[in-house]
Design a protein around this motif. Structure first.
Motif, mmCIF file in Angstrom:
data_model
loop_
_atom_site.group_PDB
_atom_site.id
_atom_site.type_symbol
_atom_site.label_atom_id
_atom_site.label_comp_id
_atom_site.label_asym_id
_atom_site.label_seq_id
_atom_site.Cartn_x
_atom_site.Cartn_y
_atom_site.Cartn_z
ATOM 1 N N HIS A 1 55.287 68.911 -26.933
ATOM 2 C CA HIS A 1 54.263 69.679 -27.641
ATOM 3 C C HIS A 1 53.217 68.772 -28.296
ATOM 4 C CE1 HIS A 1 57.261 72.757 -27.027
ATOM 5 N NE2 HIS A 1 58.091 72.159 -27.866
ATOM 6 N N PHE A 2 53.089 67.531 -27.805
ATOM 7 C CA PHE A 2 52.095 66.624 -28.375
ATOM 8 C C PHE A 2 51.342 65.923 -27.243
ATOM 9 C CE2 PHE A 2 51.000 62.569 -30.704
ATOM 10 C CZ PHE A 2 49.992 63.134 -31.469
ATOM 11 N N LYS A 3 51.619 64.691 -26.978
ATOM 12 C CA LYS A 3 50.956 63.933 -25.932
ATOM 13 C C LYS A 3 51.805 62.724 -25.568
ATOM 14 C CE LYS A 3 47.292 63.044 -28.402
ATOM 15 N NZ LYS A 3 45.979 62.496 -28.824
ATOM 16 N N GLN A 4 51.364 61.962 -24.585
ATOM 17 C CA GLN A 4 52.054 60.737 -24.201
ATOM 18 C C GLN A 4 51.609 59.592 -25.098
ATOM 19 O OE1 GLN A 4 51.171 60.284 -20.002
ATOM 20 N NE2 GLN A 4 53.161 61.124 -19.419
ATOM 21 N N VAL A 5 52.593 58.760 -25.493
ATOM 22 C CA VAL A 5 52.309 57.576 -26.288
ATOM 23 C C VAL A 5 52.991 56.383 -25.638
ATOM 24 C CG1 VAL A 5 52.098 58.860 -28.449
ATOM 25 C CG2 VAL A 5 54.313 57.913 -27.794
ATOM 26 N N VAL A 6 52.479 55.204 -25.912
ATOM 27 C CA VAL A 6 53.037 53.962 -25.373
ATOM 28 C C VAL A 6 53.691 53.186 -26.513
ATOM 29 C CG1 VAL A 6 52.524 51.788 -24.221
ATOM 30 C CG2 VAL A 6 51.325 53.870 -23.538
ATOM 31 N N LEU A 7 54.979 52.893 -26.371
ATOM 32 C CA LEU A 7 55.717 52.085 -27.340
ATOM 33 C C LEU A 7 55.736 50.645 -26.851
ATOM 34 C CD1 LEU A 7 58.813 54.420 -27.960
ATOM 35 C CD2 LEU A 7 56.577 54.482 -29.079
ATOM 36 N N MET A 8 55.418 49.707 -27.738
ATOM 37 C CA MET A 8 55.387 48.288 -27.378
ATOM 38 C C MET A 8 56.221 47.499 -28.367
ATOM 39 S SD MET A 8 51.379 47.836 -26.294
ATOM 40 C CE MET A 8 51.742 46.334 -25.378
ATOM 41 N N SER A 9 57.004 46.556 -27.852
ATOM 42 C CA SER A 9 57.869 45.734 -28.693
ATOM 43 C C SER A 9 57.855 44.300 -28.166
ATOM 44 C CB SER A 9 59.301 46.276 -28.696
ATOM 45 O OG SER A 9 60.178 45.404 -29.384
ATOM 46 N N ASP B 1 54.852 48.368 -32.067
ATOM 47 C CA ASP B 1 53.585 49.076 -32.197
ATOM 48 C C ASP B 1 53.592 50.305 -31.300
ATOM 49 O OD1 ASP B 1 51.120 49.616 -33.149
ATOM 50 O OD2 ASP B 1 50.096 47.909 -32.233
ATOM 51 N N VAL B 2 52.734 51.265 -31.648
ATOM 52 C CA VAL B 2 52.602 52.504 -30.892
ATOM 53 C C VAL B 2 51.131 52.715 -30.579
ATOM 54 C CG1 VAL B 2 52.957 54.995 -30.890
ATOM 55 C CG2 VAL B 2 54.611 53.521 -32.021
ATOM 56 N N SER C 1 49.584 57.024 -36.308
ATOM 57 C CA SER C 1 48.746 56.200 -35.449
ATOM 58 C C SER C 1 48.047 55.114 -36.263
ATOM 59 C CB SER C 1 47.710 57.065 -34.730
ATOM 60 O OG SER C 1 46.718 57.507 -35.638
ATOM 61 N N GLU C 2 47.369 54.208 -35.562
ATOM 62 C CA GLU C 2 46.662 53.113 -36.234
ATOM 63 C C GLU C 2 45.533 53.613 -37.118
ATOM 64 O OE1 GLU C 2 46.887 49.246 -33.385
ATOM 65 O OE2 GLU C 2 45.623 50.877 -32.676
ATOM 66 N N GLY D 1 49.669 49.667 -38.845
ATOM 67 C CA GLY D 1 49.548 49.815 -37.402
ATOM 68 C C GLY D 1 50.139 51.145 -36.964
ATOM 69 N N GLY D 2 50.399 51.298 -35.669
ATOM 70 C CA GLY D 2 51.014 52.514 -35.165
ATOM 71 C C GLY D 2 52.522 52.470 -35.314
ATOM 72 N N ARG D 3 53.130 53.549 -35.772
ATOM 73 C CA ARG D 3 54.577 53.607 -35.979
ATOM 74 C C ARG D 3 55.119 54.946 -35.484
ATOM 75 N NH1 ARG D 3 54.053 49.078 -36.279
ATOM 76 N NH2 ARG D 3 54.641 47.574 -37.893
#
Length: 488
Positions: free
Chosen positions: A285-293, A305-306, A336-337, A356-358
């Protein structure tokens, strides 16, 4: 050494310079019962005889290792020559280059803001934005906002007579800057902004407990190869740089959701090669996000970061969540950032870009904010000295009360409200009811972005339609073109 810099005479003596900072060591020579200690002969301020570059005779360099509240340990140096009167003050970081560079920005709105403590490392640049005046990297300084602005304005005035005869046009432009600077110092030009940008991460502008959103901001950034070279850091591994492709994409080059991708990167802390993990997650019910580590096995550096994608919405969104129990603390939350965080009951405000993004839970986000603030304020020295060496007792009591309230909220003992204000509408709070039914504890409100937000996000300069066509010519150019066509 501080003695190698030749500066103008000042009226401040070394004793006066160290008096305020050195007051913490007045009782170091005796114990609580008045008896002498074993280190009674150790002086907190070290004195070294060194060469004066002005007259060629020997002067005295004084060194003091101290801790700046909310920051870290620094070395303060003061050189004075009794023969010619030359004096020079300087500050250097006692630690190493930080994993990331730092950018501090302060919006001054009252006379009291001039007293904000500022640490300018030798690698940092300072700019007064409305004045369009930049202080380049150079000698490190421990001062305040008023001291920085006063020094640069005084330095500009010193060369005005020479400019008046040599380059009158430059003299007039500098005179305008000096007049604006004097008006700022007199409190006639509020509000205005300044920033300190340091690739080494060793500079600082002191925050205040009463700072609201948009008042004080800290942002970390990854250094460029040119900045690393200027700081004398090693280059990255060429083999790691060569392996820059990501395998496992679809035939169209798209990222597969829930697939973990690994690609080589360079650690910003030690500059060794490391691995960055990336995964695309579809939030219901939201959108696609990219998780980075990113994790570095050499120095232990960690970064999470997100990143959110998709088109830019027409309006921003404000989400208000009422947290009353442990169930609410366990809700998933995406900050978000570009999102600002506020908890009025806890007197907590976090500016956009600070964390940052979390993508975590409400409890996890609040815990991270609490730990980051606590480490800056009470664990700056890393040696157990609460609040550094010069944190006032009244201010320490205020911070203690603030952290007690945050801890109670994390435990679920205190209800509070989480307000997410995101001009990109890219933040999210998990609902506990099935859509399309609204969650009674979540309120959503769309709002029109302000001109300031549009400017900061770069939307005013962005062309999103007909960008493949050339820019339209002016009315005069069109008229000239039409006249030329008629003549032919």
């Amino acid at each position: 050494m501080a003695s190698t810099d030749q500066t103008k005479e000042t009226k401040q003596s070394p004793a006066d310079f160290f008096e305020a900072i050195g007051s913490r060591v007045e009782a170091m020579g005796t114990s609580t019962n008045g008896a002498a200690t074993e280190d009674d002969d150790v002086r907190p301020v070290d004195e070294i005889e060194s060469l004066c570059m002005s007259c060629g005779k020997n002067g005295i360099t004084r060194l003091l290792l101290t801790t700046i509240p909310y920051f870290r340990e620094v070395v303060i140096m003061s050189f004075s020559c009794e023969h010619c009167g030359t004096q020079n003050n300087e500050i250097q970081a006692a630690g190493t280059v930080q994993p990331r560079g730092t950018h501090y920005e302060l919006r001054l709105t009252s006379i009291s803001d001039f007293s904000r403590q500022v640490i300018k490392a030798d690698s940092a640049t300072v700019k007064f934005i409305e004045l369009d005046l930049e202080i380049p990297a150079g000698r490190g300084q421990l001062t305040n906002v008023e001291g920085l602005l006063t020094t640069v304005v005084d330095d500009l005035e010193m060369g005005q007579e020479a400019r008046k005869s040599a380059t009158p046009e430059v003299h007039d432009k500098v005179a305008e800057i000096i007049a604006k600077g004097r008006a700022m110092l007199a409190g006639e030009s509020f509000p205005f902004r300044m920033y300190v940008d340091d690739p080494a991460g060793n500079s600082f502008i002191a925050p205040d407990l009463k700072d609201g959103v948009g008042k004080w901001e800290k942002r970390e950034f990854v250094r460029t190869p040119e900045q690393n070279a200027a700081l004398g850091l090693a280059d990255s591994d060429p083999a790691a740089d060569a392996a820059n492709s990501i395998s496992g994409l679809t035939a169209d080059g798209e990222i597969i959701p829930n697939e973990v991708y690994n690609f080589p990167a360079t650690c910003p802390g030690c500059m060794h090669s490391c691995t960055t993990h990336m995964k695309m997650v579809d939030i219901p019910h939201f959108k696609q996000v990219v998780l980075m580590s990113t994790v570095c096995e050499d120095c232990g550096y960690r970064s999470n970061d997100v990143k959110t994608g998709g088109e830019i919405p027409e309006q921003g969104e404000k989400i208000t969540l009422t947290v009353e129990d442990s169930t609410d603390l366990a809700r998933d939350i995406l900050k978000s950032e570009t999102c600002a965080l506020e908890c009025p009951e806890l007197k907590l405000q976090v500016n956009p870009g600070t964390l940052g993004g979390r993508f975590t839970t409400v409890e996890g986000l609040l815990t991270q904010v609490r730990n980051d603030l606590h480490s800056q304020i009470f664990e700056a020295s890393g040696s157990g000295h609460h609040g550094g060496d010069s944190l006032a007792s009244e201010e320490k009591s205020q911070w203690d009360a603030f952290f007690d309230g945050v801890d109670a909220a994390i435990r679920g003992d205190k209800p509070f409200t989480v307000i997410l204000t995101d001009p990109f509408a890219s933040s999210y709070v998990q609902t506990l009811v099935d859509p399309p039914q609204p969650d009674p504890k979540i309120q959503r409100q769309n709002y029109d972005r302000t001109d300031e937000e549009e400017e900061e996000l770069g939307l005013k300069d962005m062309k999103v339609t007909d960008y493949e066509e050339p820019e339209a010519t002016s009315t005069e150019e069109k008229k000239v073109g039409a006249d030329a066509a008629n003549e032919t």
